[in-house]
Design an enzyme around this catalytic site. Structure first.
Site, PDB file in Angstrom:
ATOM      1  N   ALA A   1       0.859  -1.192   0.000  1.00 56.61           N
ATOM      2  CA  ALA A   1       0.000   0.000   0.000  1.00 56.61           C
ATOM      3  C   ALA A   1       0.890   1.237   0.000  1.00 56.61           C
ATOM      4  O   ALA A   1       2.047   1.171   0.412  1.00 56.61           O
ATOM      5  CB  ALA A   1      -0.911   0.009   1.222  1.00 56.61           C
TER       6      ALA A   1
ATOM      7  N   GLU B   1      -5.914  -4.618  -8.647  1.00 55.49           N
ATOM      8  CA  GLU B   1      -5.682  -4.866  -7.211  1.00 55.49           C
ATOM      9  C   GLU B   1      -6.994  -4.825  -6.434  1.00 55.49           C
ATOM     10  O   GLU B   1      -7.231  -5.651  -5.556  1.00 55.49           O
ATOM     11  CB  GLU B   1      -4.718  -3.821  -6.646  1.00 55.49           C
TER      12      GLU B   1
END
Ligand code: 5RP
Length: 260
Positions: free
Chosen positions: A91, A111
């Site tokens: 992230a 994703e």
């Protein structure tokens, strides 16, 4: 020869290593994109080759697919998998409520689709991604090529409506050309400063015609593994709406494989 890693690479290596505990034989696994996820792919590849780990994986980008194949991991499409046991991904930012900004590597659309099709999404990251409030990292917004400028104008108007004062939106480039995602789209990076209400913003952005997806992952991730360069990890999980934190000290031979 020993491979010299920077502190942040050691932290990413560590987070990815601990995440492999969540992968067992027989599982269908979503593989993220980026430098942290690349460590995961390498760790899992070693487990497939050396320990007989038997998994199938769905990569979230063409480059992760390539890396997975190179490391001996069987890959299948998301449609073949149907549903995944776990997705593990990096992230760009995560907050205390497990909201994320993703898409720094340009793979946010696949994703998000892969994470949403998983029983569990685990984020692996170094401490630099841990923020009180999202927004310092420019929010990636994936837009279709047709009518790009109109879409950007609509995004700007919406952001003003929502009270964002300084608007800095850049069309992502790579090597002097427009960046093109695996789905053939472009990315607008919106530096917003502070995102007080990620849920509201994510919803409003996706309502704009021309916007395919945005990099805010809300109500998707339930666990974050934060690696540290000394090999220790912090595991944050969401249990019954509450955050539970556990720390694990470095295991003795963690960096042995990379000669450190
Ligand atoms: C790619 C992503 C990545 O997970 C994010 O950019 C983090 O990357 P890295 O692990 O290299 O810091 O969202 O689209």
């Amino acid at each position: 020869m020993a491979l010299m890693l920077s502190g942040s690479e050691r932290a990413k290596f560590t987070a990815a290593k601990l995440a492999t505990d969540y992968v067992k034989t027989g599982m269908k696994v979503g593989l993220g994109t980026g430098s942290t996820a690349a460590w995961l792919v390498k760790h899992l590849g070693a487990m497939v080759t050396d320990d007989g780990l038997d998994i199938v994986a769905v990569p979230t980008s063409a480059r992760t697919a390539e890396l997975a194949i190179e490391h001996g991991i069987k890959i299948i499409t998301l449609d073949e998998a149907g549903w995944l046991d776990v997705t593990i991904d990096g992230a760009d930012e995560f907050d205390r409520d497990f909201n994320l900004i993703k898409g720094g590597g340009g793979a946010l659309l696949r994703e998000k689709i892969v994470a949403a099709a998983s029983h569990k999404m685990i984020v692996i990251a170094d401490k630099a991604k841990d923020v009180a409030t999202l927004g310092n990292f420019a929010l990636p917004i994936e837009v279709i090529p047709f009518g790009l400028q109109s879409t950007q104008s609509l995004i700007e108007a919406k952001l003003k409506d929502l009270g964002f004062k300084t608007l800095d939106i850049q069309l992502r480039k790579k090597d002097d050309a427009l960046f093109v995602t695996d789905e053939g789209n472009h990315i607008l990076d919106a530096r917003l400063g502070t995102i007080a209400n990620p849920h509201d913003l994510a919803w409003n952005l996706n309502f704009i015609p021309g916007v395919v997806e945005n990099g805010l992952f809300v109500d998707i991730c339930k666990a974050v593994i934060i690696g540290h360069e000394n090999g220790s990890v912090e595991l944050r999980t969401l249990v019954d709406g509450k955050t539970v934190t556990a720390t694990t000290q470095a295991s003795k031979n963690l960096f042995f494989d990379i000669g450190q």
